[in-house]
Design a protein around this motif. Structure first.
Motif, short mmCIF file in Angstrom:
data_model
loop_
_atom_site.label_atom_id
_atom_site.label_comp_id
_atom_site.label_asym_id
_atom_site.label_seq_id
_atom_site.Cartn_x
_atom_site.Cartn_y
_atom_site.Cartn_z
N LEU A 1 4.19 0.78 -11.22
CA LEU A 1 5.58 0.56 -10.80
C LEU A 1 5.70 0.51 -9.28
O LEU A 1 6.47 -0.29 -8.74
CB LEU A 1 6.49 1.66 -11.38
CG LEU A 1 6.71 1.58 -12.89
CD1 LEU A 1 7.52 2.78 -13.36
CD2 LEU A 1 7.38 0.28 -13.28
N GLY A 2 4.94 1.36 -8.59
CA GLY A 2 4.92 1.31 -7.13
C GLY A 2 4.36 -0.01 -6.63
O GLY A 2 4.89 -0.59 -5.67
N PHE A 3 3.31 -0.51 -7.27
CA PHE A 3 2.74 -1.80 -6.88
C PHE A 3 3.75 -2.91 -7.10
O PHE A 3 3.90 -3.80 -6.26
CB PHE A 3 1.46 -2.08 -7.66
CG PHE A 3 0.87 -3.42 -7.34
CD1 PHE A 3 0.20 -3.62 -6.15
CD2 PHE A 3 1.00 -4.48 -8.22
CE1 PHE A 3 -0.34 -4.86 -5.84
CE2 PHE A 3 0.47 -5.72 -7.91
CZ PHE A 3 -0.21 -5.92 -6.73
N SER B 1 0.82 -1.21 0.00
CA SER B 1 0.00 0.00 0.00
C SER B 1 0.86 1.27 0.00
O SER B 1 0.59 2.21 -0.75
CB SER B 1 -0.92 -0.01 1.22
OG SER B 1 -1.67 1.16 1.28
N LEU B 2 1.89 1.27 0.82
CA LEU B 2 2.78 2.44 0.89
C LEU B 2 3.50 2.66 -0.44
O LEU B 2 3.51 3.78 -0.97
CB LEU B 2 3.81 2.26 2.02
CG LEU B 2 4.85 3.36 2.13
CD1 LEU B 2 4.22 4.65 2.61
CD2 LEU B 2 5.98 2.94 3.04
N TRP B 3 4.07 1.61 -0.98
CA TRP B 3 4.80 1.74 -2.25
C TRP B 3 3.86 2.19 -3.37
O TRP B 3 4.24 3.01 -4.21
CB TRP B 3 5.46 0.41 -2.61
CG TRP B 3 6.76 0.15 -1.94
CD1 TRP B 3 6.98 -0.11 -0.63
CD2 TRP B 3 8.05 0.11 -2.57
NE1 TRP B 3 8.31 -0.32 -0.39
CE2 TRP B 3 8.99 -0.18 -1.57
CE3 TRP B 3 8.48 0.30 -3.87
CZ2 TRP B 3 10.34 -0.30 -1.84
CZ3 TRP B 3 9.83 0.18 -4.14
CH2 TRP B 3 10.74 -0.11 -3.14
N THR B 4 2.65 1.64 -3.39
CA THR B 4 1.71 2.03 -4.44
C THR B 4 1.30 3.49 -4.29
O THR B 4 1.22 4.22 -5.28
CB THR B 4 0.46 1.12 -4.38
OG1 THR B 4 0.87 -0.24 -4.50
CG2 THR B 4 -0.50 1.45 -5.50
N PHE C 1 -4.55 14.07 -19.27
CA PHE C 1 -4.02 12.81 -19.78
C PHE C 1 -2.59 12.55 -19.31
O PHE C 1 -2.23 11.40 -19.06
CB PHE C 1 -4.13 12.74 -21.30
CG PHE C 1 -5.53 12.54 -21.77
CD1 PHE C 1 -6.21 11.37 -21.47
CD2 PHE C 1 -6.19 13.52 -22.48
CE1 PHE C 1 -7.51 11.17 -21.87
CE2 PHE C 1 -7.49 13.33 -22.91
CZ PHE C 1 -8.16 12.15 -22.60
N ALA C 2 -1.80 13.59 -19.16
CA ALA C 2 -0.44 13.38 -18.66
C ALA C 2 -0.45 12.96 -17.20
O ALA C 2 0.29 12.05 -16.80
CB ALA C 2 0.39 14.65 -18.83
N SER C 3 -1.32 13.57 -16.40
CA SER C 3 -1.38 13.16 -14.99
C SER C 3 -2.02 11.78 -14.85
O SER C 3 -1.60 10.99 -14.00
CB SER C 3 -2.13 14.19 -14.15
OG SER C 3 -3.47 14.31 -14.59
N ALA C 4 -3.01 11.45 -15.68
CA ALA C 4 -3.60 10.11 -15.64
C ALA C 4 -2.58 9.05 -16.06
O ALA C 4 -2.49 7.98 -15.45
CB ALA C 4 -4.84 10.04 -16.54
N GLY C 5 -1.81 9.35 -17.08
CA GLY C 5 -0.76 8.42 -17.49
C GLY C 5 0.30 8.27 -16.41
O GLY C 5 0.79 7.17 -16.14
N GLY C 6 0.67 9.37 -15.78
CA GLY C 6 1.64 9.30 -14.68
C GLY C 6 1.10 8.52 -13.50
O GLY C 6 1.82 7.75 -12.87
N LEU C 7 -0.18 8.71 -13.20
CA LEU C 7 -0.82 7.95 -12.12
C LEU C 7 -0.78 6.46 -12.42
O LEU C 7 -0.43 5.65 -11.56
CB LEU C 7 -2.26 8.42 -11.91
CG LEU C 7 -3.10 7.59 -10.95
CD1 LEU C 7 -2.55 7.72 -9.53
CD2 LEU C 7 -4.54 8.05 -11.00
N PHE C 8 -1.14 6.09 -13.63
CA PHE C 8 -1.15 4.68 -14.01
C PHE C 8 0.25 4.09 -13.95
O PHE C 8 0.48 3.05 -13.31
CB PHE C 8 -1.74 4.50 -15.40
CG PHE C 8 -1.69 3.10 -15.89
CD1 PHE C 8 -2.55 2.15 -15.39
CD2 PHE C 8 -0.76 2.72 -16.84
CE1 PHE C 8 -2.51 0.84 -15.83
CE2 PHE C 8 -0.70 1.41 -17.28
CZ PHE C 8 -1.57 0.47 -16.78
#
Length: 176
Positions: free
Chosen positions: A123-125, A40-43, A111-118
């Motif tokens: 990667l965090g997960f 959870s923390l890493w994600t 779209f840039a923030s959505a792509g960054g979020l994904f």
């Protein structure tokens, strides 16, 4: 669709809790809770970093698009074309079509923030799952108990699904 599956998730959570209580020791349960919090923390951190990088990239893209427009607007552009036979055709001014718009800015940031979020979240997960797996694998006996409890849980879930399907329940009700 996922919002309508609460009944199923409650049943699975109850079954998982039973297995955690009966098949695992307190130390194993603490290890699993620690591993879950690591994921959870890493994600969360990955998602936050991803959104930040996405917004930064959107800002850079917008500023370069504006700079390109300013340079294009300042340049002298031909207004007509003269052909070899002497015929002259006027060229349309496309400057207003290249002007950055509010809608374009919104779309860029969204779209840039959505792509960054994904990307950051995934990667965090992945990093969190690796870290959690390593923390579980430290104690081989605990790892074996956790794997056995998980296999028993999965077997119970599959048995319940098979019983429900054999009992004549609708497959669509189980899927949705």
């Amino acid at each position: 669709m996922a919002a309508f599956r609460n009944r199923r998730s409650d049943e699975l959570a109850r079954l998982a809790d039973e297995h955690m209580q009966h098949d695992l020791r307190q130390q194993d349960r603490d290890t699993l809770k620690s591993a879950a919090s690591k994921v959870s923390l890493w994600t969360g951190v990955g998602s936050a970093v991803g959104i930040g990088l996405g917004l930064y990239m959107a800002f850079r893209l917008r500023s370069s698009r504006k700079a390109f427009f300013d340079v294009f607007r300042a340049q002298q552009k031909p207004t007509q074309v003269v052909f070899a036979d002497g015929r002259t055709e006027s060229l349309p001014d496309i400057t207003p079509l290249l002007k950055p718009t509010t809608f374009g800015d919104f779309a860029t940031y969204f779209f840039a923030s959505a792509g960054g979020l994904f990307l950051g979240g995934e990667l965090g997960f992945l990093g969190g799952a690796t870290s959690a797996s390593n923390s579980i694998a430290v104690d081989p006996e605990s790892r074996k108990r956790i794997e056995t409890a998980f296999r028993r849980f999965r077997a119970d879930v599959l048995r319940k699904e098979a019983d429900a399907l054999d009992g004549g329940e609708s497959v669509l009700d189980k899927m949705f």
